[in-house]
Motif scaffolding. Structure first.
Motif, mmCIF file in Angstrom:
data_model
loop_
_atom_site.group_PDB
_atom_site.id
_atom_site.type_symbol
_atom_site.label_atom_id
_atom_site.label_comp_id
_atom_site.label_asym_id
_atom_site.label_seq_id
_atom_site.Cartn_x
_atom_site.Cartn_y
_atom_site.Cartn_z
ATOM 1 N N VAL A 30 0.762 -1.150 -0.057
ATOM 2 C CA VAL A 30 -0.047 0.077 0.121
ATOM 3 C C VAL A 30 0.896 1.279 0.117
ATOM 4 O O VAL A 30 1.843 1.360 0.609
ATOM 5 C CB VAL A 30 -0.853 -0.068 1.075
ATOM 6 C CG1 VAL A 30 -1.800 1.423 1.312
ATOM 7 C CG2 VAL A 30 -1.925 -1.026 1.167
ATOM 8 N N ASP A 31 0.549 2.177 -0.944
ATOM 9 C CA ASP A 31 1.393 3.490 -1.025
ATOM 10 C C ASP A 31 2.920 3.138 -1.231
ATOM 11 O O ASP A 31 3.858 3.788 -0.532
ATOM 12 C CB ASP A 31 1.392 4.175 0.197
ATOM 13 C CG ASP A 31 -0.366 4.621 0.255
ATOM 14 O OD1 ASP A 31 -0.918 4.978 -0.635
ATOM 15 O OD2 ASP A 31 -0.500 4.808 1.696
ATOM 16 N N GLY A 59 -12.876 0.606 3.316
ATOM 17 C CA GLY A 59 -11.895 1.616 3.330
ATOM 18 C C GLY A 59 -10.378 1.183 4.043
ATOM 19 O O GLY A 59 -9.507 2.141 4.063
ATOM 20 N N GLU A 63 -8.600 -3.679 1.854
ATOM 21 C CA GLU A 63 -9.474 -3.086 0.724
ATOM 22 C C GLU A 63 -8.841 -2.341 -0.132
ATOM 23 O O GLU A 63 -9.085 -2.226 -1.425
ATOM 24 C CB GLU A 63 -10.678 -2.680 1.539
ATOM 25 C CG GLU A 63 -11.779 -2.260 0.327
ATOM 26 C CD GLU A 63 -13.053 -1.634 0.625
ATOM 27 O OE1 GLU A 63 -13.974 -2.343 0.580
ATOM 28 O OE2 GLU A 63 -13.075 -0.567 1.266
ATOM 29 N N ARG A 64 -7.843 -1.409 0.170
ATOM 30 C CA ARG A 64 -7.002 -0.572 -0.684
ATOM 31 C C ARG A 64 -5.992 -1.140 -1.160
ATOM 32 O O ARG A 64 -5.445 -0.448 -2.161
ATOM 33 C CB ARG A 64 -6.638 0.672 -0.009
ATOM 34 C CG ARG A 64 -8.163 1.785 0.471
ATOM 35 C CD ARG A 64 -7.289 2.755 1.408
ATOM 36 N NE ARG A 64 -6.694 2.525 2.483
ATOM 37 C CZ ARG A 64 -5.528 2.949 2.800
ATOM 38 N NH1 ARG A 64 -4.688 3.477 2.230
ATOM 39 N NH2 ARG A 64 -5.082 2.596 4.058
#
Length: 120
Positions: A30-31, A59, A63-64
């Motif tokens: 993530v990111d 969120g 999920e991201r």
């Protein structure tokens, strides 16, 4: 000098271990950075694939995350310097709380320890 050795588990042994436990770790990116999160899970046995079901919140990090993920469970005995590890790599599929997913969720709900907002 250590007498330790490494032995590969068979796919059937891995599936058996996955079916016997309920807590593992999911690894996602993530990111642009990897993150490993503890999760409750349930093994989903089907044909032709076997899956791991986790429940998360809308969120949230899982999920991201992109769809390529890894999942791991371990059994460690530090006093005897023994252990085992099962690593699963696969594709993350999001199952929403809609009528089509109701049966799946009823059969394979991992029953997370933290229930608040864990409806994804």
């Amino acid at each position: 000098m250590s007498n330790a050795w490494l032995e590969a588990l068979s796919p059937d042994e891995c599936v058996e271990l996955l079916s016997e436990h309920t807590v593992g770790r999911i690894a996602v990116v993530v990111d642009d950075f990897p993150i490993v999160l503890p999760v409750n899970y349930r093994l989903v046995e089907g044909t032709p694939h076997i899956g791991v079901a986790v429940r998360t919140r809308a969120g949230g990090v899982i999920e991201r995350a992109p769809t390529n993920v890894a999942f791991q469970i371990d059994g460690i005995d530090p006093s005897h310097r023994q252990g085992w590890s099962v690593l699963v790599r696969g594709v993350l599929h999001h199952i929403q709380t809609d009528p089509d997913a109701t049966e799946f969720m009823a059969r394979f709900d991992p029953e997370p320890w933290i229930l608040a907002e864990r409806d994804q």
